[in-house]
Design an enzyme around this catalytic site. Structure first.
Site, short mmCIF file in Angstrom:
data_model
loop_
_atom_site.label_atom_id
_atom_site.label_comp_id
_atom_site.label_asym_id
_atom_site.label_seq_id
_atom_site.Cartn_x
_atom_site.Cartn_y
_atom_site.Cartn_z
CB SER A 162 -24.59 1.63 -113.17
OG SER A 162 -23.49 1.25 -114.00
CG HIS B 281 -38.72 -2.28 -108.96
ND1 HIS B 281 -39.10 -1.31 -109.87
CD2 HIS B 281 -37.50 -2.69 -109.36
CE1 HIS B 281 -38.15 -1.18 -110.78
NE2 HIS B 281 -37.16 -2.00 -110.49
CB CYS C 254 -19.13 1.55 -112.71
SG CYS C 254 -20.02 0.10 -113.28
#
Lengths: 122, 122
Positions: B66, B71, B86
């Site tokens: 994934s 940020h 995952c």
């Protein structure tokens, strides 16, 4: 009274079921670009990876406002989506509706988090 | 008895406060790569964007499992992190601890979601 905390981000986690065309690289890219546009976000970059014929296309759109990602399991019609938008979180529902419509998802579940400096987790 | 639902993903949302070096592109890349390694994930691609001198570096590592995104708002010592893994969600705490240590974060808040086909949102 102090000013309100300066958080304005919305991080949406959505699970799409009964979704179609999750193994189509060009289409997944089209969905990511359309979602960024619907969110009125500034798209910086789209990165995609195809796991092979019949397998899924995983991808992420990096935005000036954060990101949109999609991680699909086409064999189960399942896609794990997240959209994190700072500053334009009012557009996130529109972007989610567009993604669900494009993948023809039969069912979607979602949770949202308010995020940003000053925000309380949860 | 039916088999357990086939969900094995963990989506971690973490907010780092008092973090340093959020405006250093090479360092942010180093953190993303180190986090992927600590998570024992397969790194497909790292995408970074520098908003300009003194401003933050936003970035995402696309993984076979994934993604990891960061940020940052260096002017507030704040970074919004998420890691979605995952198959190897047992390593996510180790990867988070490493990211917090590398950015010298003073405080972190986190929430986790179990995700995957068959999972219930929430």
């Amino acid at each position: 009274m102090p000013p309100p905390p300066p958080y304005d981000g919305c991080h949406l986690i959505a699970d799409l079921h009964g979704a179609k065309r999750l193994d189509d690289l060009a289409f997944v890219e089209e969905v990511l670009r359309a979602a960024a546009e619907a969110a009125e976000a500034t798209l910086l970059n789209v990165t995609l990876h195809h796991f092979g014929p019949g397998l899924g296309v995983t991808g992420v759109a990096l935005l000036a406002e954060s990101h949109i990602s999609i991680h699909p399991w086409p064999e189960h019609g399942y896609a794990a989506l997240d959209m994190f938008l700072c500053g334009r979180s009012d557009t996130i529902s529109r972007a989610l509706a567009l993604v669900c419509a494009m993948f023809e998802a039969e069912r979607v579940t979602e949770t949202r988090h308010r995020r940003g400096y000053g925000a309380v987790a949860g």
